[in-house]
Design an enzyme around this catalytic site. Sequence first.
Site, short mmCIF file in Angstrom:
data_model
loop_
_atom_site.label_atom_id
_atom_site.label_comp_id
_atom_site.label_asym_id
_atom_site.label_seq_id
_atom_site.Cartn_x
_atom_site.Cartn_y
_atom_site.Cartn_z
N ASP A 51 0.79 -1.82 -0.31
CA ASP A 51 -0.13 -0.07 -0.20
C ASP A 51 1.14 1.27 0.15
O ASP A 51 0.47 2.56 0.06
CB ASP A 51 -1.51 0.29 1.17
CG ASP A 51 -0.76 -0.08 2.97
OD1 ASP A 51 0.85 -0.17 2.53
OD2 ASP A 51 -1.09 0.18 3.75
N ASP A 90 -0.75 -6.29 0.07
CA ASP A 90 -1.24 -6.05 1.34
C ASP A 90 -2.64 -5.80 1.70
O ASP A 90 -3.01 -5.03 0.40
CB ASP A 90 -0.61 -4.54 0.96
CG ASP A 90 0.40 -3.62 2.04
OD1 ASP A 90 0.86 -4.75 3.06
OD2 ASP A 90 0.73 -2.84 2.06
N LYS A 118 -0.72 -9.74 3.69
CA LYS A 118 -0.57 -8.44 4.66
C LYS A 118 -1.16 -7.96 5.99
O LYS A 118 -1.79 -6.86 4.97
CB LYS A 118 1.05 -8.03 3.86
CG LYS A 118 1.96 -7.53 5.47
CD LYS A 118 3.29 -6.57 5.05
CE LYS A 118 3.09 -5.60 4.52
NZ LYS A 118 2.82 -4.04 4.74
N GLU A 120 -0.64 -5.59 8.98
CA GLU A 120 -0.60 -4.73 9.62
C GLU A 120 -1.57 -4.91 10.74
O GLU A 120 -2.64 -4.26 11.22
CB GLU A 120 -0.29 -3.07 8.99
CG GLU A 120 0.73 -2.52 8.22
CD GLU A 120 0.93 -1.09 7.80
OE1 GLU A 120 0.50 -0.60 8.50
OE2 GLU A 120 0.93 -1.04 6.97
N GLU A 187 9.89 -2.97 10.68
CA GLU A 187 9.44 -2.24 10.11
C GLU A 187 10.10 -1.58 11.10
O GLU A 187 9.15 -0.94 12.41
CB GLU A 187 8.42 -1.66 9.43
CG GLU A 187 9.06 -0.39 9.01
CD GLU A 187 7.42 -0.24 7.64
OE1 GLU A 187 6.46 -1.01 7.65
OE2 GLU A 187 8.34 1.06 7.42
O1 KIV Z 1 3.34 -1.30 1.59
C1 KIV Z 1 4.48 -1.01 2.09
O2 KIV Z 1 5.65 -1.50 0.79
C2 KIV Z 1 5.34 -1.59 2.66
C3 KIV Z 1 7.16 -1.76 3.14
C4 KIV Z 1 7.28 -0.55 3.56
C5 KIV Z 1 7.29 -3.28 3.93
O3 KIV Z 1 4.74 -2.61 3.77
#
Ligand code: KIV
Length: 271
Positions: A51, A90, A118, A120, A187
Amino acid sequence: MSLQNNKPLTTISSLNNLKSKSEKFTCLTAYESTMASVISKAGVDVILVGDSLGMVVQGHDSTLPVTMDQLIYHLECVVQGNQGSHIMADMPFMSYATDDLGFENATRLMQNGAHSVKIEGGEWICKMANTLAERGIPVCAHIGLTPQAINRIGGYFVQGRDTNKQDLMIAEAKALEDAGAAMLLLECVPDKLAEIITNELKIPVIGIGAGAKTDGQIMVIHDLLGISCLESPPKFVKDFMEDASSIHDAIEMYVKSVKSGSFPAKEHTFY
Ligand code: KIV
């Protein structure tokens, strides 16, 4: 899914296998097919349709405006160019705010070509990681600096500098693994903390701004190419174009540097 050069697909088991042999693996973001093709041909193990596209493609100052439809559009483009890398997608801001939303949106990503998703967050995403994992969707849990929570955090700062926060992050990482997360992404955390978490977990741990001890490394492709959208790129960023003759060459240098352990170096690391 294109596998034009018959390169075998990188799977969660290949990544687990690399971890068991203490071999480093590489991840890069991509948002469209030509770059995905160059990245996968250069031997990058994981492509993240991040994202971060909200910042580096759309020009926003955070990842919050990115929608599910936009993420899926970029995912579809990446799928067209990919040649064997594992594609992680994401889940955008608020797309997993409730169980039903998360379940429905993760399904959309997988049906459009992602191999994993992914999300968060800390302990609160354990339930989601478990629900998705039980239904066959591999989840990468992203902790430490979580850009979707930037308004609560207050800035892009290093996380886990004090002992309480470190203990909390170690406990969160273990809880996420127990809940069924297939991978963890750290991160902006001090290298020692990243090392402890990487050693304590059986699942592969990917780092960005987390030092050299994690199992894998990830970078935003624009940062690697020296075209960061920020005025001064973060400490953990290395411009691989400085010593390269082409984009392909820069990406191959990144792969070699991660595999050999020379990237990230001391100057890219938080202590
Ligand atoms: O969205 C993204 O590019 C990320 C990376 C910074 C790990 O989550």
